[in-house]
Write a protein that holds these residues in place. Structure first.
Motif: not given
Length: 965
Positions: A703, A705, A716-719, A806-808, A900
């Motif tokens: 996985s 990011q 705040a990237p996610t997997d 994607y992201g926050t 994001s």
């Protein structure tokens, strides 16, 4: 959806033009058919073709409306105003005037009447039972018939031989020394008398025989369309007169003989018929005359001896037959004569009616102009073009009406005949020759007018798009040469880039005829720290065309941007140029030549530029930080042995690049690369797409990011796992993960940049596939604790990464306008147009239907908050790159970005996509804003972001040596 609608608009514009071309030609030639049956057959075929043409026009209009509904009004304004609206108006006129006129000529309505249906007024034995009634239907004006009155019994001759009467009529038998008259009452008409000479015994003329019932017409009834038929003459005169459409005829003299003359339609003891031929029956020594009155027609006067009527025994009196009946098409012929023979003048006149011909021909002009405006749309505003188009249609209609009126008179004249085959051939050759000359002249003129000037100042911004803001002139004047980087102080990092020409062997064994920086492919990677003052000295060793360096994605001062003819002059062989700027933002960037960039970059004048921040990123000793520059190298013989064109621009480009087989490499290796990485090591892969088209990557075995996009950190990237990454041409993605126990593979799964020759008609995104297009193998990078480990294969059907969500987001959204909204609001339609650029015919890549240098510059003031809307209405991807600024994506296809903040400097706008972006105008200068498919930019897809008051002293053009794209 938008791409499909745009393709359909182009297709149906051409189909409609072809259909209307044939319909207009058929309408013009309809009246020249040699036979009545052929005319009716052609009328039926023409009606079918005209209905088909109207259907294509309907589809064309519906597609234009659908495109407007899908893209908003501004995305299809040119189609609706210039291609759809005039055609719909003309099509309505055609349906109103031409279609009914065609229908009357087909004869299908008479077929319905002959079936004897209720209310048709026809049936067996009734009016119009023969095919010869084409003329009265073509005439289109039904005249009321007189009321039917049955003849008296005393006037009904030959009761011993009854025969069905074809029409309501009173028929009188011939008498002795007086006058026998047969009158048939049908449609009223006006005729002129045709005098007949008297015989020795005297002549009795009228509408009653001895003891006969008076008829409804007692005047002698010769016709403007009169044909005198004579049989053997005696001591009187025989005359047959038929009255048709008003015309002028001459009297028909017949020589007298001792025996007198007999003419008529009855022989002694015969049953009168409604035949159109005059048949002489017995009479005494006098004159027999037949007069038949019909709706007006035009015929030639009969001549002595023409169509003689067989004579019977003559007497001393006069026999007169007067018949007024429904119109027919025969003039001096049998009932079927019009079917087998040439059409009568009235039929030809109806087929040449301007109401039939002119609307169809004007429709052909309108649809042709619509196709022209669809294939080569003009630049906005469109009001002047709409007025011009409507004026041309009005002039065409007026001229065609005058021409067609004269043609109608000509074909309706007695004795008119079509031109001979030789004359038609000569006329056709003349038309073809004139057309060829016009096409050749227009081709040459368009090619000449499209040539770029030899010298063109940056002040060619003859037009500005103000985006709703104030016009130019408010800011103080400044020059690009004043907008430099720090000119004093010691540089923290110094580099030298020497541009040269050489043949390079790649690590995988292929050779490339290259342009290099420092002799390597790609150029050396430049790594600097955030905030450091960077100094780069460019030396041109032997690159004949010259060279510059543009720092892609780095917000350098305008004078350091390295665009030939805009911010500097190209560095000639043996020359040098120094760039100084401060690297104020971390991220993955790259540098490349911006002098003849479509060729220079393709051949290798580029490299990676990385700006690091020790406080936020691990040092190399603590992990792996690897830059992966992907590029399709031309490894064939570019001078004749390879493919004809470089494929990265697609077949729509006019002059695609290098030729040869295009092999994608990571760096200088087109094969598989392996590196040992200990398990648990943090890894950052910096992906750089140094090509024109999007490139799709897959990272398998772990996985990961997406840590940054185009040098901008993601919040705040996610997997992600099993997700494909599509990187725009010129774009960059940073990927982060920790090395697992097994192997990790980075590979290319879709590459529209590589392959053999052209990439298909639609260029980069052919049918949205972004495939390999014949690549023998894709490059790959395998990271593993054990170099013998195998990583799992990529799943080409995996979902595609979407940065929009994607992201926050943390904190308030950046670049949010206050209550006053944006200071400037621009709209850019990215499209196609068939035309010429710099003297060459090609499919153009346009911005708002214009190409460089005719695209208005985007005018901004320093500090403005700017919004730009991109709509791709073309058939290829456009990675839009704005120099000196970064853009914030607000929405895509109306869907708001909610992850994001998505910052970018190279935004790929795929066919049919619509993006809204915003940026702050905080870096004054004159900045290039272009498609980073460099083949598209070379072919005119370039404009400028111009700050008010800023000008450039540099020039572009062949004589200056500055060719930025």
């Amino acid at each position: 959806m938008v791409e499909n609608l745009f393709e359909q608009n182009l297709l149906w514009a051409v189909l409609a033009a072809v259909c209307w071309l044939f319909a207009a030609r058929g309408a013009r030639r309809l009246a020249t058919r040699p036979h009545s049956r052929a005319l009716r057959r052609r009328a039926r075929l023409g009606l079918v073709l005209l209905v088909t043409a109207l259907l294509t026009l309907t589809v064309r209009a519906a597609l234009g409306v659908a495109l407007a509904a899908e893209t908003d009004w501004w995305g299809a304004t040119d189609f609706l105003l210039l291609a759809v609206a005039p055609q719909v108006i003309v099509g309505a006129v055609v349906a109103w005037l031409s279609v009914p006129a065609y229908w009357r000529l087909t004869g299908w309505d008479r077929a319905a009447r002959r079936s004897g249906g209720p209310g048709t007024g026809a049936g067996p034995g009734g009016p119009g039972t023969g095919d010869d009634t084409a003329d009265d239907v073509a005439d289109g004006a039904r005249k009321p018939t007189e009321p039917y009155r049955a003849p008296a019994a005393a006037a009904r001759p030959h009761t011993t031989n009854p025969a069905p009467m074809p029409t309501p009529a009173r028929l009188a038998a011939p008498s002795g020394r007086g006058t026998a008259a047969l009158t048939r009452t049908g449609r009223p008409t006006t005729t002129d008398p045709v005098p007949t000479p008297t015989s020795e015994a005297g002549t009795t003329t009228g509408t009653e025989a001895e003891g006969a019932t008076p008829t409804s017409s007692t005047v002698p009834t010769p016709a403007p369309s009169a044909l005198g038929l004579t049989g053997p003459t005696g001591r009187g005169t025989a005359a047959l007169t038929r009255t048709g459409r008003p015309t002028t005829t001459d009297p028909v003299p017949t020589p007298a003989s001792e025996a007198g003359t007999t003419a008529g339609i009855e022989a002694e003891g015969a049953t009168p018929t409604s035949s159109a031929s005059g048949l002489a029956g017995p009479a005494d020594r006098g004159t027999a005359a037949l007069t038949k009155t019909e709706p007006p027609t035009t015929t030639e006067a009969g001549t002595e001896g023409a169509a003689p009527a067989p004579a019977g025994p003559t007497g001393e009196g006069t026999t007169t037959l007067t018949e007024t009946g429904p119109p027919t098409g025969e003039v001096g012929s049998a009932a079927q004569g019009d079917v087998q023979g040439a059409p009568t003048p009235v039929t030809r006149s109806a087929a040449a009616d301007p109401r039939l011909v002119v609307p169809v021909r004007v429709g052909g002009v309108a649809v042709g102009l619509g196709a022209l405006f669809t294939l080569h749309p003009p630049a906005p505003p469109y009001t002047a073009f709409l007025v011009l188009e409507m004026t041309l249609l009005a002039l065409a209609a007026s001229g065609l009406v005058l021409v067609q009126q004269r043609r109608r008179v000509a074909v309706g004249a007695p004795g008119w005949r079509p031109a001979s085959r030789g004359r038609r051939l000569v006329r056709s050759l003349a038309v073809v020759t004139c057309g060829a000359l016009l096409i050749a002249g227009g081709y040459g003129l368009a090619a000449r007018e499209s040539r770029l000037p030899d010298r063109m100042a940056t002040a060619h911004h003859h037009a500005y798009d103000t985006g709703g803001g104030p016009g130019p002139g408010a800011a103080p004047a400044r020059s690009v040469t004043d907008l430099t980087g720090p000119s004093t102080g010691a540089a923290d990092r110094r580099f030298t880039l020497t541009a040269g020409t050489r043949t390079v062997r790649l690590a995988s064994g292929e050779t490339v005829d290259a342009l290099t920086f420092n002799g390597v492919l790609p150029g050396p990677e430049l790594r600097v720290g955030k905030g450091e003052l960077v100094e780069v000295t460019l030396i041109n060793q032997d690159v004949t065309e010259g060279v510059t360096v543009h720092w892609h994605g780095v917000d350098v001062p305008n004078a350091e941007d390295g665009v030939a003819g805009v911010t500097q002059d190209a560095v000639r062989p043996g020359g040098r140029h120094v760039y100084r700027f401060r690297a104020n933002r971390t991220g993955t960037f790259w540098y490349h030549a911006h002098q003849q960039s479509s060729t220079a970059v393709a051949r290798g004048l580029f490299g990676a530029l990385v700006v690091t921040d020790a406080a936020r990123q691990p040092a190399p000793s603590d992990g792996v930080d690897r830059t992966v520059v992907a590029h399709a190298w031309s490894v064939g013989d570019t001078r004749g042995g390879g493919s004809a064109v470089r494929g990265s621009g697609g077949a729509l480009s006019g002059r695609n690049g290098l030729g040869g087989d295009l092999r994608t490499a990571f760096g200088d290796d087109t094969g598989e690369q392996r590196e040992r990485v200990a398990a648990g090591t943090p890894v950052r892969l910096r992906l750089v797409n140094a090509d024109n088209c999007p490139r799709t990557y897959a990272l398998t075995g772990t996985s990961f990011q997406v840590a940054a996009i185009d040098g901008n950190e993601v919040s705040a990237p996610t997997d992600l796992d099993g997700t494909l990454l599509r990187v725009a041409g010129g774009g960059r993605y940073d990927l982060m993960f920790r090395q697992p126990q097994g192997a990790v593979r980075l590979t290319v799964t879709g590459d529209a940049n590589a392959g053999v020759g052209s990439q298909g008609f639609e260029g980069c995104g052919e049918d949205g596939a972004y495939g390999t297009h014949g690549t023998r193998e894709s490059p790959s990078l395998i990271l593993a604790p054990d170099t013998a480990s195998e990583a799992p294969a990529a799943d080409t059907g995996a979902p595609l990464f979407d940065p929009l969500h994607y992201g926050t987001a943390t904190g308030p959204r950046p670049l949010t306008p206050d209550d006053g909204g944006f200071d400037r609001d621009f709209r850019m339609v990215l499209g196609n147009s068939v035309g010429f650029y710099d003297g060459a015919p090609m499919m153009l890549w346009t911005v708002n239907n214009a190409v460089y240098p005719d695209i208005p510059s985007l005018l901004v003031g320093e500090g403005d908050l700017v919004r730009v809307t991109f709509l791709n209405r073309s058939l290829d991807d456009h990675p839009m790159h704005l120099h000196g600024h970064r853009m914030l994506v607000l929405s895509r296809d109306g869907e708001r970005a909610d992850g994001s903040p998505w910052w970018t400097d190279t935004l790929n706008v795929a066919p049919g996509e619509r993006y809204e972006i915003a940026f702050r105008a905080d870096n004054p200068g004159v900045w290039a804003d272009h498609c980073h498919n460099l083949d598209h930019a070379r072919d005119g897809m370039v404009l400028h972001l111009a700050y008010d008051g800023v000008s450039s002293p540099y020039e572009t053009g062949a004589s200056t040596g500055n060719t930025p794209e």
